[in-house]
Scaffold this active site. Sequence first.
Site, mmCIF file in Angstrom:
data_model
loop_
_atom_site.group_PDB
_atom_site.id
_atom_site.type_symbol
_atom_site.label_atom_id
_atom_site.label_comp_id
_atom_site.label_asym_id
_atom_site.label_seq_id
_atom_site.Cartn_x
_atom_site.Cartn_y
_atom_site.Cartn_z
ATOM 1 C CG ASN A 137 -3.477 4.637 0.949
ATOM 2 O OD1 ASN A 137 -5.391 5.185 1.126
ATOM 3 N ND2 ASN A 137 -3.331 3.441 1.041
ATOM 4 C CB SER A 146 -0.998 -0.188 1.463
ATOM 5 O OG SER A 146 -1.550 -0.899 1.811
ATOM 6 C CD GLU A 183 -4.152 2.918 -5.613
ATOM 7 O OE1 GLU A 183 -4.140 4.005 -5.581
ATOM 8 O OE2 GLU A 183 -3.535 2.452 -4.895
ATOM 9 C CG HIS A 191 -2.773 -0.741 -3.747
ATOM 10 N ND1 HIS A 191 -3.591 0.346 -3.170
ATOM 11 C CD2 HIS A 191 -2.353 -1.437 -2.424
ATOM 12 C CE1 HIS A 191 -4.066 0.895 -2.219
ATOM 13 N NE2 HIS A 191 -3.617 -0.644 -1.279
#
Length: 659
Positions: free
Chosen positions: A480, A409, A442, A430
Amino acid sequence: MSATRFSESVSGSIRDGVLVVTIDNAPVNATSAHVRQGLVKALDHASAVGTVIGVVITGAGRTFVGGADIREFGKPPVEPTLPEVMQRLENCGKPVVAAVNGAALGGGCEITLACHGRIAGEAASFAMPEVKLGIVPGAGGTQRLPRLVGTVAAIELIGSGRTIKPDEALKLGLVDGIAADHLAAALGLVHQLAGQPQRRTGLLDVHVAEPAAVDAASKKILSRSRGQSAPAEAVRLVRLASEATFQDGLTDERATFLRLRDSREAAALRHVFFAERQAGKVDKLNSVAPRKIETAGIVGTGLMGAGIAVAALTAGYRVIGVEQTEDAATKGRERIAGILDKSVQSGRLATTVREECLARLAVTANIGELATADLVIEAVFDDLTVKTALFQRLDGIVRPDAILATNTSYLNPDEIAAATAHPERVVGLHFFSPANIMRLVEVVDCKATAPDVLASALAFARKLGKLPVVCGVTEGFIGNRIFSAYRREAEFMVEDGAAPEEIDAALEAYGFPMGIFTVYDMAGLEIAWARRKRQAATRDPKARYVEIADQLCEAGRFGRKTGKGWYDYSSGEKSVDPEVAALIVAARAAKDMSPRSFTPGEIVNRLLRAMADEGTALLTEGIAARSSDIDLVMINGYGFPAHKGGPMFAAETHKDMTP
Ligand code: 3H9
């Protein structure tokens, strides 16, 4: 008899005295202007030629009709409109039967409703997905469907946009029959109906259901529609069908359709529709063939690894799960079987598919078994040393053409790739937890990733039924990184004077399922705290830094699981905690800040602006290829309301992003 061309996409030929009309408007036979014009000409032809006893309408290719042409929305109207075509169909003096070869969606389903009979082929499916585009059916669907299937079923189908298969359509009374040779069966039905008074759906009475059942069906749709107007309007219109005349119902439906079509909500959802179709398209991969993947290895079968395993198994892959010990392997297998069981219980998976999945699964403590894998995904502890050691080990085990994917991540996948002998075969995948449910993946195009490796990762994610978004390497990737900017801004606002519960309430009113501080408490505060501590040495000392989250962690308030975080959960319910309020007051005082008040609009504006600015930075840095990809990430991974189109869409289309 040779085919007659009624327009560039509608043609007809005579079979057994019936005019068989085929709509051929690739890719999905949408009812573009030339389709509508062709249909009217075909009906005129059938009426004028005395030897023609009726009409069958069918679609070329895999689709019957995919609905109105969404690309025409927002453009000047072209005659005839779809409702006019429906009137012509329904009022045709000769029987018209739909031979539904594939998906009949939206306006496509409405065409079948206006016909005098409907035969479903085995590959047929039916849906009124208009609410997913922020609109209601606009060609009689809300008035004709309840006349065929009843108010309750119509509310459920139109309010949810759910797709149904032929057997359910038959049970509901939506079709007259199912046939392997749908064309022959439709011709038979025309012969049966010829010479009799036409079965006009608009003339049927609506079966009056128990008011309590209608109320319950309506409530269920409204409870899921979170601030969107289309589902509520759809429910209202279906209910109107049993209260008003058919004509009045049609007039109301049309006005509502036109109003919603031009709304912000519909524009946002159309943006999402086309964004999804763009996602994962990469120019440099146009002529690159993906590698064949049949067996996926998954290292680590914790919550994330098990979720990925379930996604791969249900998509038909053979899966080899790897753990460090026999005991952990047994537990991993149990975890995967447990998720499959839950899917069976919730009706998402057939029992037979569960058995097939388990037959394709092996979980082992012997990492050497990955020698047969085409792709290995690591889902181990997010620590650089652990991951690089694993990838170096995999170098000596997997085939030279196998692909290695990291599910990190926050770590830098380029550093993980650099530790291997073949960085060109490393890619990031991801996933979001729970990985068997969440659509977003992702796909990280690392510095050395080979084009066919990237193409393979995209094809794999698509086969899993996921929505893959390509991104470059940056801390936290697209999602993120934006989430960090969003959280940072929310914390600035707390320091500036807004209470966490005010911020959460404003976000929820905008359409987020949960405000940011509630999300923060759900996820746990300690992971971000650990990261902040790691980054402390390199942080710009002049940059604004809010210490409140650190102080909550120092007080052992790690969120929901510890009973306290930004809120107090000790009673089992979320409640505002005076201790947190006092801590915030003290933090402001320590910086000599005097709090000011915020309106909900200001709160949302500032947070959306922070997200959009970070998104712009990602585009400038080349991390994201298009702003619509960023919108999809935030909608599918972070609860951004789809009917607002995502932060980039909101910023591009409305300077003032208030609810
Ligand atoms: C409606 O009907 C309103 C009426 O009630 C009233 C009117 C008065 N229009 O998804 P795919 C394009 S509202 C224009 O990848 P699949 C799509 O952009 C409509 N274009 O294929 C893509 O283009 P590109 C209600 C459309 O096989 C290409 O077709 N109908 C439309 O995975 C292939 O699409 C819906 O909401 C359209 N209607 O899935 C159905 N649909 O290649 C929406 C698709 O340039 N469509 N395109 O990227 C779908 O759900 C899926 O496309 C379908 C095929 C299941 C049909």
